[in-house]
Write a protein that holds these residues in place. Structure first.
Motif, PDB file in Angstrom:
ATOM      1  N   LEU A  95       0.869  -1.169   0.000  1.00  0.00           N
ATOM      2  CA  LEU A  95       0.000   0.000   0.000  1.00  0.00           C
ATOM      3  C   LEU A  95       0.909   1.223   0.000  1.00  0.00           C
ATOM      4  CD1 LEU A  95      -2.812   1.325   0.243  1.00  0.00           C
ATOM      5  CD2 LEU A  95      -2.582   1.098   2.726  1.00  0.00           C
ATOM      6  N   MET A  96       0.800   2.047  -1.056  1.00  0.00           N
ATOM      7  CA  MET A  96       1.724   3.151  -1.271  1.00  0.00           C
ATOM      8  C   MET A  96       0.999   4.498  -1.207  1.00  0.00           C
ATOM      9  SD  MET A  96       4.419   1.262  -2.035  1.00  0.00           S
ATOM     10  CE  MET A  96       5.593   2.367  -2.787  1.00  0.00           C
ATOM     11  N   VAL A  97       1.637   5.471  -0.550  1.00  0.00           N
ATOM     12  CA  VAL A  97       1.158   6.853  -0.552  1.00  0.00           C
ATOM     13  C   VAL A  97       2.289   7.715  -1.094  1.00  0.00           C
ATOM     14  CG1 VAL A  97       0.377   8.805   0.840  1.00  0.00           C
ATOM     15  CG2 VAL A  97      -0.415   6.500   1.394  1.00  0.00           C
ATOM     16  N   ASN A  98       2.029   8.363  -2.215  1.00  0.00           N
ATOM     17  CA  ASN A  98       3.025   9.220  -2.861  1.00  0.00           C
ATOM     18  C   ASN A  98       4.359   8.503  -3.072  1.00  0.00           C
ATOM     19  OD1 ASN A  98       1.185  11.367  -2.918  1.00  0.00           O
ATOM     20  ND2 ASN A  98       1.838  12.090  -0.908  1.00  0.00           N
ATOM     21  N   GLY A  99       4.284   7.227  -3.456  1.00  0.00           N
ATOM     22  CA  GLY A  99       5.488   6.465  -3.765  1.00  0.00           C
ATOM     23  C   GLY A  99       6.185   5.831  -2.583  1.00  0.00           C
ATOM     24  N   HIS A 100       5.639   5.987  -1.374  1.00  0.00           N
ATOM     25  CA  HIS A 100       6.243   5.417  -0.171  1.00  0.00           C
ATOM     26  C   HIS A 100       5.325   4.343   0.420  1.00  0.00           C
ATOM     27  CE1 HIS A 100       9.295   8.540  -0.227  1.00  0.00           C
ATOM     28  NE2 HIS A 100       8.314   9.423  -0.418  1.00  0.00           N
ATOM     29  N   ALA A 101       5.911   3.220   0.814  1.00  0.00           N
ATOM     30  CA  ALA A 101       5.123   2.125   1.386  1.00  0.00           C
ATOM     31  C   ALA A 101       4.600   2.514   2.760  1.00  0.00           C
ATOM     32  CB  ALA A 101       5.958   0.858   1.477  1.00  0.00           C
ATOM     33  N   VAL A 102       3.278   2.422   2.913  1.00  0.00           N
ATOM     34  CA  VAL A 102       2.621   2.657   4.192  1.00  0.00           C
ATOM     35  C   VAL A 102       2.397   1.328   4.900  1.00  0.00           C
ATOM     36  CG1 VAL A 102       0.478   3.460   5.266  1.00  0.00           C
ATOM     37  CG2 VAL A 102       1.510   4.770   3.415  1.00  0.00           C
ATOM     38  N   ALA A 103       2.132   0.289   4.115  1.00  0.00           N
ATOM     39  CA  ALA A 103       1.915  -1.056   4.662  1.00  0.00           C
ATOM     40  C   ALA A 103       2.335  -2.081   3.625  1.00  0.00           C
ATOM     41  CB  ALA A 103       0.452  -1.252   5.038  1.00  0.00           C
ATOM     42  N   VAL A 104       2.896  -3.182   4.112  1.00  0.00           N
ATOM     43  CA  VAL A 104       3.332  -4.282   3.256  1.00  0.00           C
ATOM     44  C   VAL A 104       2.518  -5.509   3.634  1.00  0.00           C
ATOM     45  CG1 VAL A 104       5.298  -5.737   2.627  1.00  0.00           C
ATOM     46  CG2 VAL A 104       5.640  -3.296   3.059  1.00  0.00           C
ATOM     47  N   LEU A 105       1.992  -6.185   2.623  1.00  0.00           N
ATOM     48  CA  LEU A 105       1.170  -7.369   2.855  1.00  0.00           C
ATOM     49  C   LEU A 105       1.883  -8.598   2.291  1.00  0.00           C
ATOM     50  CD1 LEU A 105      -0.915  -4.850   1.958  1.00  0.00           C
ATOM     51  CD2 LEU A 105      -2.539  -6.629   2.504  1.00  0.00           C
ATOM     52  N   PRO A 106       2.776  -9.227   3.062  1.00  0.00           N
ATOM     53  CA  PRO A 106       3.408 -10.453   2.578  1.00  0.00           C
ATOM     54  C   PRO A 106       2.653 -11.680   3.077  1.00  0.00           C
ATOM     55  CG  PRO A 106       4.547  -9.723   4.526  1.00  0.00           C
ATOM     56  CD  PRO A 106       3.393  -8.741   4.285  1.00  0.00           C
ATOM     57  N   GLU A 107       2.607 -12.696   2.271  1.00  0.00           N
ATOM     58  CA  GLU A 107       2.016 -13.970   2.693  1.00  0.00           C
ATOM     59  C   GLU A 107       2.947 -15.063   2.198  1.00  0.00           C
ATOM     60  OE1 GLU A 107       0.167 -16.915   4.264  1.00  0.00           O
ATOM     61  OE2 GLU A 107      -0.660 -14.933   4.616  1.00  0.00           O
ATOM     62  N   HIS A 108       3.607 -15.727   3.125  1.00  0.00           N
ATOM     63  CA  HIS A 108       4.529 -16.798   2.756  1.00  0.00           C
ATOM     64  C   HIS A 108       3.756 -18.029   2.322  1.00  0.00           C
ATOM     65  CE1 HIS A 108       8.130 -14.789   4.221  1.00  0.00           C
ATOM     66  NE2 HIS A 108       7.343 -14.303   5.178  1.00  0.00           N
ATOM     67  N   THR A 109       4.258 -18.674   1.296  1.00  0.00           N
ATOM     68  CA  THR A 109       3.649 -19.909   0.832  1.00  0.00           C
ATOM     69  C   THR A 109       3.807 -20.972   1.916  1.00  0.00           C
ATOM     70  OG1 THR A 109       4.242 -19.344  -1.414  1.00  0.00           O
ATOM     71  CG2 THR A 109       3.671 -21.634  -1.009  1.00  0.00           C
TER      72      THR A 109
END
Length: 161
Positions: A95-109
């Motif tokens: 989730l990016m605001v003005n090119g900067h990550a606000v939140a990262v959603l990783p899901e490992h297999t």
């Protein structure tokens, strides 16, 4: 009395103009379609619109542009069906605001064949700030009529700055 009525009408119009809410999904196809993986980051094309109050979300660019300064609630949910054991991050997004990550959603297999992740954040945005969801390189998301992948935002309250 006329002055009070005029001020009340202006306040009501300002309130109506300040409303901003959107909720979108990737597609409305009956069969499962996947987006990715790619060799570089890609903007996720959320094209199915549930609501776009204030028309601040563009389906052409997949960008939400904050119409007013304020505190916004933003939510992203991603989903993928895993067909390949070589991809360590099956479903992931930023989730990016003005090119900067606000939140990262990783899901490992893992041992299952489905992966998902959700994030909900409250952030301060200025009028004109742009919010997008990116699919990082090597990640994949899948969707159908069930709308497993969504991007939602709404204005909680306005601020002066």
């Amino acid at each position: 009395m006329h002055h009070v009525l005029t001020e009340s009408k202006m306040a009501l119009n300002n309130f109506r103009e300040s409303r901003s809410a959107f909720s979108v999904a990737i597609n409305s196809n009956a069969r499962m379609l996947c987006f990715g993986p790619f060799g570089d980051d890609k903007r996720i094309p959320f094209k199915h619109v549930f609501i776009n109050l204030g028309d601040s979300y563009s389906t052409d660019t997949s960008i939400f542009t904050a119409p007013r300064s304020g505190v916004y609630s933003l939510a992203v949910t991603i989903y993928s069906v895993i067909d390949s054991p070589i991809n360590p991050f099956a479903a992931c997004a930023n989730l990016m605001v003005n090119g900067h990550a606000v939140a990262v959603l990783p899901e490992h297999t893992s041992n299952d064949h489905e992966d998902s992740s959700t994030v909900v954040v409250a952030v301060g945005l200025k009028a004109g700030d742009q919010v997008v969801v990116l699919l990082p390189a090597g990640c994949v998301i899948c969707d159908n009529l069930s709308h497993f992948n969504t991007f939602t935002g709404f204005l909680l309250h306005t601020t002066d700055s």
